[in-house]
Design a protein around this motif. Structure first.
Motif, PDB file in Angstrom:
ATOM      1  N   HIS A  21       0.903  -1.218   0.102  1.00  0.00           N
ATOM      2  CA  HIS A  21      -0.061   0.028   0.033  1.00  0.00           C
ATOM      3  C   HIS A  21       0.797   1.357   0.023  1.00  0.00           C
ATOM      4  N   SER A  22       1.754   1.193  -0.744  1.00  0.00           N
ATOM      5  CA  SER A  22       2.664   2.545  -1.042  1.00  0.00           C
ATOM      6  C   SER A  22       1.787   3.513  -1.501  1.00  0.00           C
ATOM      7  N   ALA A  55       3.443  -0.706 -13.352  1.00  0.00           N
ATOM      8  CA  ALA A  55       3.550  -1.756 -12.527  1.00  0.00           C
ATOM      9  C   ALA A  55       5.133  -2.000 -12.528  1.00  0.00           C
ATOM     10  N   LYS A  56       5.936  -1.363 -13.071  1.00  0.00           N
ATOM     11  CA  LYS A  56       7.656  -1.701 -12.963  1.00  0.00           C
ATOM     12  C   LYS A  56       7.632  -0.614 -11.806  1.00  0.00           C
ATOM     13  N   LYS A  57       7.179   0.317 -11.587  1.00  0.00           N
ATOM     14  CA  LYS A  57       7.365   1.051 -10.311  1.00  0.00           C
ATOM     15  C   LYS A  57       6.714   0.861  -9.001  1.00  0.00           C
ATOM     16  N   CYS A  58       6.011  -0.445  -8.997  1.00  0.00           N
ATOM     17  CA  CYS A  58       5.476  -0.949  -7.844  1.00  0.00           C
ATOM     18  C   CYS A  58       6.652  -1.526  -6.789  1.00  0.00           C
ATOM     19  N   PRO A  59       6.802  -0.906  -5.697  1.00  0.00           N
ATOM     20  CA  PRO A  59       7.962  -1.508  -4.868  1.00  0.00           C
ATOM     21  C   PRO A  59       7.657  -2.717  -4.312  1.00  0.00           C
ATOM     22  N   SER A  60       6.582  -3.328  -4.184  1.00  0.00           N
ATOM     23  CA  SER A  60       6.492  -4.506  -3.698  1.00  0.00           C
ATOM     24  C   SER A  60       6.307  -5.444  -4.586  1.00  0.00           C
ATOM     25  N   ARG A  61       6.175  -5.243  -5.982  1.00  0.00           N
ATOM     26  CA  ARG A  61       5.797  -5.997  -7.163  1.00  0.00           C
ATOM     27  C   ARG A  61       4.619  -6.588  -6.998  1.00  0.00           C
ATOM     28  N   ALA A  62       3.766  -6.160  -6.325  1.00  0.00           N
ATOM     29  CA  ALA A  62       2.029  -6.647  -6.343  1.00  0.00           C
ATOM     30  C   ALA A  62       1.356  -6.459  -7.435  1.00  0.00           C
TER      31      ALA A  62
END
Length: 64
Positions: A21-22, A55-62
């Motif tokens: 939830h960033s 999607a590439k910038k999602c820190p948790s790779r969710a």
């Protein structure tokens, strides 16, 4: 496996169990990721390139 969304040649997978939830997806692409809506991901409202970039910038790779 999470929720799968498809558009053109892109398949987006949302894995809620991995999400930290960033808020990156909502802040960077609010027309697609609308946290107060259901369904909250509207893949059809975006370009394929923008979906991939978000999607590439999602820190948790969710979102992959």
């Amino acid at each position: 496996m999470g929720k799968t969304l498809k558009k053109n040649k892109v398949t987006a997978v949302r894995q809620a169990c991995k999400c930290i939830h960033s808020g990156n997806c909502v802040l960077k692409h609010p027309t697609v990721f609308e946290s107060k809506e259901k369904p909250w991901i509207k893949i059809e409202d975006s370009s394929t390139e923008k979906i991939i970039d978000t999607a590439k910038k999602c820190p948790s790779r969710a979102s992959t």
